[in-house]
Design an enzyme around this catalytic site. Structure first.
Site, PDB file in Angstrom:
ATOM      1  N   GLY A   1      41.249 -14.908  28.441  1.00  0.00           N
ATOM      2  CA  GLY A   1      42.086 -13.793  29.280  1.00  0.00           C
ATOM      3  C   GLY A   1      41.434 -12.383  28.348  1.00  0.00           C
ATOM      4  O   GLY A   1      42.316 -11.794  28.331  1.00  0.00           O
ATOM      5  N   ALA A   2      40.299 -12.388  28.209  1.00  0.00           N
ATOM      6  CA  ALA A   2      39.636 -11.344  27.720  1.00  0.00           C
ATOM      7  C   ALA A   2      39.178 -10.074  28.603  1.00  0.00           C
ATOM      8  O   ALA A   2      38.598  -9.200  27.961  1.00  0.00           O
ATOM      9  CB  ALA A   2      38.462 -11.766  26.684  1.00  0.00           C
TER      10      ALA A   2
ATOM     11  N   TYR B   1      57.995 -19.926  30.133  1.00  0.00           N
ATOM     12  CA  TYR B   1      57.002 -19.350  29.409  1.00  0.00           C
ATOM     13  C   TYR B   1      57.453 -19.302  27.633  1.00  0.00           C
ATOM     14  O   TYR B   1      56.609 -19.783  26.850  1.00  0.00           O
ATOM     15  CB  TYR B   1      57.047 -17.710  29.624  1.00  0.00           C
ATOM     16  CG  TYR B   1      56.301 -16.935  28.442  1.00  0.00           C
ATOM     17  CD1 TYR B   1      55.087 -16.939  28.927  1.00  0.00           C
ATOM     18  CD2 TYR B   1      56.890 -16.087  27.619  1.00  0.00           C
ATOM     19  CE1 TYR B   1      54.066 -15.979  28.019  1.00  0.00           C
ATOM     20  CE2 TYR B   1      56.103 -15.383  26.775  1.00  0.00           C
ATOM     21  CZ  TYR B   1      54.887 -15.409  27.044  1.00  0.00           C
ATOM     22  OH  TYR B   1      53.945 -14.706  26.315  1.00  0.00           O
TER      23      TYR B   1
ATOM     24  N   ILE C   1      45.631  -7.314  25.426  1.00  0.00           N
ATOM     25  CA  ILE C   1      45.311  -7.529  24.181  1.00  0.00           C
ATOM     26  C   ILE C   1      43.978  -8.214  24.075  1.00  0.00           C
ATOM     27  O   ILE C   1      43.189  -8.033  23.163  1.00  0.00           O
ATOM     28  CB  ILE C   1      46.316  -8.348  23.576  1.00  0.00           C
ATOM     29  CG1 ILE C   1      47.681  -7.688  23.871  1.00  0.00           C
ATOM     30  CG2 ILE C   1      45.973  -8.563  22.054  1.00  0.00           C
ATOM     31  CD1 ILE C   1      48.818  -8.755  23.332  1.00  0.00           C
TER      32      ILE C   1
END
Length: 295
Positions: free
Chosen positions: A10-11, A166, A15
């Site tokens: 998830g780059a 989640y 973040i």
């Protein structure tokens, strides 16, 4: 400088992207492990330095297998794995299933990071100081009695909500970290979990979010830290020499050890969650702790 190879899932935004920028600027080789090739390549162009795009859809087992096969062929050494990517879109009201038949949030946020780490474990353990960094959420503080529903983690029978799914997945990741740190005993590798604080969101990533919720997040943003600030804690966990001696810790922002819920650190509960995890994945752990013999 001891140059490291760091995989960040998830780059391409938030973040994860900020962490990639932070560590690439220090000269480390960063693998942007992302699902969307266009967004990943855009992030790569923006970050520059020594960044590599590796495509992986964490909601699909076959994609994880393909990515880890590619990583073994192309990367050589792997020093750090940061399981940053997560599925948390409050605009979704209904339970969604993956192509492999799993509830999407449970698989993407918990089962997938376990599978990913397991398939890269040989390279991480071979590193002089391999580090596996998982991610939990400060939101767990508001769910002090939360447990992993061992009978129905995928909401087959109980009422589904994105928030419930989640936070259950993030609790499971914390428990996985504690379990993994023990399995890694006797190696130079470590496993720690970062508790993400209240971080400012890029609402453009959630176009279907209702306006009232966007307004709420706009107010919340006034009291939030930036992705870049949170990324500093990621970088310390990944690169700081002293952090290499820490394992099985829940790390808050700024970089410091923080509390763990009683349920999450209960050895029996941890074992039950991990038995469920590997049963659902249909594999055996690639590394297991063996009690040293005493004589």
């Amino acid at each position: 400088m001891n140059r490291k190879t760091v995989i960040i899932t998830g780059a391409n935004s938030g973040i994860g992207k900020a962490a990639a920028q932070r560590m690439a600027a220090e000269g480390h080789r960063i693998v942007l492990a992302c699902r969307n090739p266009d967004r990943a390549e855009a992030a790569q162009r923006e970050i520059g330095e020594d960044t590599i795009v590796g495509l992986v859809d964490l909601s699909r087992r076959a994609s994880i297998h393909a990515f880890t096969d590619w990583a073994h062929r192309e990367l050589g050494e792997i020093d750090v794995l940061i399981n940053n990517a997560a599925d948390f879109d409050l605009a979704h009201k209904e339970r969604e299933m993956t192509a492999d038949g799993f509830e999407r949030i449970w698989f993407t946020n918990h089962l997938a990071p376990v599978l990913l780490a397991d398939r890269l474990m040989d390279r991480l353990v071979a590193s002089p100081q391999g580090r596996i960094i998982n991610v939990s959420s400060m939101g767990l503080l508001f769910h002090p009695f939360l447990t992993v529903d061992l009978k129905d983690p995928m909401f087959n029978q109980r009422t589904f909500s994105v928030a419930k799914a989640y936070y259950q997945s993030k609790l499971a990741q914390l428990m996985y970290t504690l379990w993994l740190s023990r399995q890694l005993s006797g190696t130079m590798a470590t496993a720690n979990c970062i508790r993400v604080s209240n971080v400012r969101l890029d609402l453009d990533r959630f176009p279907d979010l209702p306006q009232w919720m966007k307004n709420l997040y706009a107010i919340k943003a006034r009291f939030s830290i930036t992705p870049e600030q949170m990324a500093e804690t990621y970088a310390q966990a990944a690169l700081n020499g002293d952090a290499g001696n820490q394992t099985g810790q829940h790390i808050g922002h700024p970089f410091k050890e923080t509390g763990i819920p009683v349920y999450a650190k209960d050895p029996l509960c941890i074992e039950q969650v991990m038995q469920l995890t590997y049963k659902q994945l249909g594999i055996r752990p690639s590394i297991s702790y063996e009690q040293p013999e005493t004589g």
